[in-house]
Structure formats: C-alpha cells, structure tokens
Motif scaffolding. Structure first.
Motif, PDB file in Angstrom:
ATOM      1  N   HIS A  10       0.830  -1.209   0.000  1.00  0.00           N
ATOM      2  CA  HIS A  10       0.000   0.000   0.000  1.00  0.00           C
ATOM      3  C   HIS A  10       0.861   1.255   0.000  1.00  0.00           C
ATOM      4  O   HIS A  10       1.986   1.242   0.493  1.00  0.00           O
ATOM      5  N   THR A  11       0.290   2.341  -0.530  1.00  0.00           N
ATOM      6  CA  THR A  11       1.000   3.616  -0.644  1.00  0.00           C
ATOM      7  C   THR A  11       0.089   4.742  -0.134  1.00  0.00           C
ATOM      8  O   THR A  11      -1.045   4.498   0.298  1.00  0.00           O
ATOM      9  N   CYS A  13      -1.511   6.476  -1.886  1.00  0.00           N
ATOM     10  CA  CYS A  13      -2.701   6.525  -2.756  1.00  0.00           C
ATOM     11  C   CYS A  13      -3.920   5.958  -2.040  1.00  0.00           C
ATOM     12  O   CYS A  13      -5.048   6.110  -2.526  1.00  0.00           O
ATOM     13  N   SER A  14      -3.714   5.285  -0.897  1.00  0.00           N
ATOM     14  CA  SER A  14      -4.829   4.919  -0.006  1.00  0.00           C
ATOM     15  C   SER A  14      -4.353   5.139   1.428  1.00  0.00           C
ATOM     16  O   SER A  14      -4.082   6.292   1.773  1.00  0.00           O
ATOM     17  N   ASP A  39      -3.471  -0.650  -3.596  1.00  0.00           N
ATOM     18  CA  ASP A  39      -4.162   0.217  -2.640  1.00  0.00           C
ATOM     19  C   ASP A  39      -5.647  -0.126  -2.573  1.00  0.00           C
ATOM     20  O   ASP A  39      -6.221  -0.678  -3.504  1.00  0.00           O
ATOM     21  N   LEU A  44      -8.937   4.885  -2.662  1.00  0.00           N
ATOM     22  CA  LEU A  44      -8.047   5.170  -3.782  1.00  0.00           C
ATOM     23  C   LEU A  44      -8.199   6.603  -4.294  1.00  0.00           C
ATOM     24  O   LEU A  44      -9.294   7.050  -4.626  1.00  0.00           O
ATOM     25  N   SER A  48      -4.084   8.023  -8.782  1.00  0.00           N
ATOM     26  CA  SER A  48      -3.213   6.914  -8.384  1.00  0.00           C
ATOM     27  C   SER A  48      -2.469   6.289  -9.559  1.00  0.00           C
ATOM     28  O   SER A  48      -1.256   6.062  -9.475  1.00  0.00           O
ATOM     29  N   HIS A 147       2.083  -1.378   4.889  1.00  0.00           N
ATOM     30  CA  HIS A 147       1.514  -0.029   4.885  1.00  0.00           C
ATOM     31  C   HIS A 147       2.562   0.997   5.316  1.00  0.00           C
ATOM     32  O   HIS A 147       2.331   2.194   5.213  1.00  0.00           O
TER      33      HIS A 147
END
Length: 182
Positions: A10-11, A13-14, A39, A44, A48, A147
């Motif tokens: 995950h980035t 972007c979420s 994500d 989102l 993204s 995360h």
C-alpha cells in the motif's frame, strides 16, 4: 532467472504511509525484482494510476487494486494487471476471524465471483501455517501487505521466470513459486 517479489503493498494513494516512489525504493533496497501496488479501492485517490506510472525503478511494477467484496461480511481481493493477464488473490485469510469451514466457504464464494488464482496465507507478512492445507486448492501466497517502511520485506515469493509481468502471473497461477519469510 530467479526473481523475488511482493504482490500486496500500500502507498499514500490509499492508507499507506509512503508514496509510490518511496515504496518502490524500499523494496528495491531489499533486493526485490517486482512489486504490485494494491491500494484499497474505497480509499483510492483519483490520480493513483498516474502516480504509479511516474515511479522510477529497476523493478517490474504491477498496477493493481485491493477490492472490498461483501460475502457475509467483507473480504479483500487483489486484482493485479499484467500486460495481457490479470491475477486475482483472496487476501489475508487469517484476518477475518473465521473458522476453517467458514474460510473454505468464503474461498468458494469468492471463486464464483472472480477468476480466483491464489490465496494469501500471511497476515501483515507473518505466516499463518493453518492455511497451508490441501483443502485450500489454490496456490498459497506469502506477502507482507506493507503499509509502512517497517512492514516492507517480511514475506515474499520467489520464482524462476522471465522478467515480464505475464510470465510472472502464469507461474503464480501454476503454483510454481516459493514462499519466503524473514
């Protein structure tokens, strides 16, 4: 060629704490050859895909999404895009607080909704050996579901495949990989 990868991360972007570039750098520093940005669908950000595509890395970068699917409660399914192939993975079986009979039932229900290719048998990168059973007839994936930087590199897969997205996806579908943990 033996290659190392993560199919669930995950980035920002979420709900991840690192940007896509920072995530890619963290995995590349640990010797990964590929990662999948997955994500959460309900968090989102609209830009993204553009942010994923701006990442500069020597790794193969898969674009994907973690879908929230309601099946007597929710489960998460990663949809990961290759060049022509798509990969569907039912994520983190251990996080739904279900008995084994219910887990098997959820897997079959999700398989009726998506062309399910594999199931993730780790929770935040930690091994859940109770899911390494023949009753789960899908390839079983280790991933870290990171995360944060601290979560990067806890669990991964290794496989012997050419360095292209569709070859990697095909090997995973065949169960032709090894799960690895720290």
């Amino acid at each position: 060629m033996l290659i190392k990868g993560c199919l669930h991360t995950h980035t920002t972007c979420s709900d991840g704490k690192l940007t896509p570039q920072q995530v890619a750098d963290a995995y590349e520093e640990k010797g990964y050859d590929f990662i999948a940005f997955t994500d959460h669908d309900y968090l989102l950000k609209p830009q993204s895909i553009e942010l994923y595509r701006e990442v500069s890395s020597g790794m193969i970068i898969f674009e994907g999404v973690e879908l929230t699917v309601f099946v007597k409660g929710y489960v998460h399914v990663n949809r990961i895009h290759g060049d022509e192939e798509e990969l569907y993975i039912l994520n983190h079986l251990g996080e739904y607080d279900l008995g084994m009979g219910q887990v098997l039932q959820r897997i079959e229900t999700v398989a009726e909704m998506f062309p399910l290719d594999a199931v993730e048998i780790t929770s935040n990168g930690f091994r859940n050996p109770e899911y390494e059973i023949p009753e789960i007839r899908y390839p079983k994936i280790a991933s870290d579901d990171a995360h944060t930087r601290l979560g990067v590199g806890r669990a991964w897969i290794e496989l012997d495949a050419p360095r292209d997205k569709d070859s990697i996806i095909k090997r995973i579908r065949q169960g032709d990989f090894w799960n690895c943990y720290i």
